[in-house]
Design a protein around this motif. Structure first.
Motif, mmCIF file in Angstrom:
data_model
loop_
_atom_site.group_PDB
_atom_site.id
_atom_site.type_symbol
_atom_site.label_atom_id
_atom_site.label_comp_id
_atom_site.label_asym_id
_atom_site.label_seq_id
_atom_site.Cartn_x
_atom_site.Cartn_y
_atom_site.Cartn_z
ATOM 1 N N ASN A 10 20.893 -4.762 15.749
ATOM 2 C CA ASN A 10 21.348 -5.053 14.487
ATOM 3 C C ASN A 10 22.811 -5.853 14.392
ATOM 4 O O ASN A 10 22.725 -6.464 13.561
ATOM 5 N N MET A 11 23.462 -5.541 15.641
ATOM 6 C CA MET A 11 24.736 -6.219 15.476
ATOM 7 C C MET A 11 24.599 -7.608 15.671
ATOM 8 O O MET A 11 24.917 -8.620 15.370
ATOM 9 N N GLN A 14 23.550 -9.454 12.961
ATOM 10 C CA GLN A 14 24.452 -9.504 11.654
ATOM 11 C C GLN A 14 25.441 -10.762 12.177
ATOM 12 O O GLN A 14 25.886 -11.483 11.273
ATOM 13 N N HIS A 68 22.434 -9.710 23.109
ATOM 14 C CA HIS A 68 22.020 -8.448 22.127
ATOM 15 C C HIS A 68 20.665 -8.128 22.242
ATOM 16 O O HIS A 68 20.283 -7.263 21.281
#
Length: 78
Positions: A10-11, A14, A68
């Motif tokens: 999710n980071m 974002q 990520h």
């Protein structure tokens, strides 16, 4: 939208979301300034340059996919 295709945290999403938002905001503002204050020929040159910038920026964003990546993802982040 691409959550089912790219397996990133999710980071990571974002970060990508913010980067693309800022890129398109700046590109749109620059497009309007070029369109209003320069000639049509200069605007066409700007559009050609922004396509190269867009492609370069887009390819650079794959580094987010690498940093990520979810543990269950393959080497391509899929």
């Amino acid at each position: 939208f691409f959550g089912h295709i790219f397996a990133i945290t999710n980071m990571g999403w974002q970060i990508l979301e913010r980067r693309w938002f800022i890129f398109f905001l700046l590109a749109g503002a620059a497009n309007e300034l070029v369109r209003l204050y320069l000639t049509v020929d200069q605007w066409v040159i700007y559009k050609q340059v922004i396509v190269i910038v867009f492609l370069t920026f887009g390819l650079y964003q794959f580094t987010i996919s690498r940093h990520h990546r979810l543990p269950e993802a393959d080497n391509l982040g899929l």
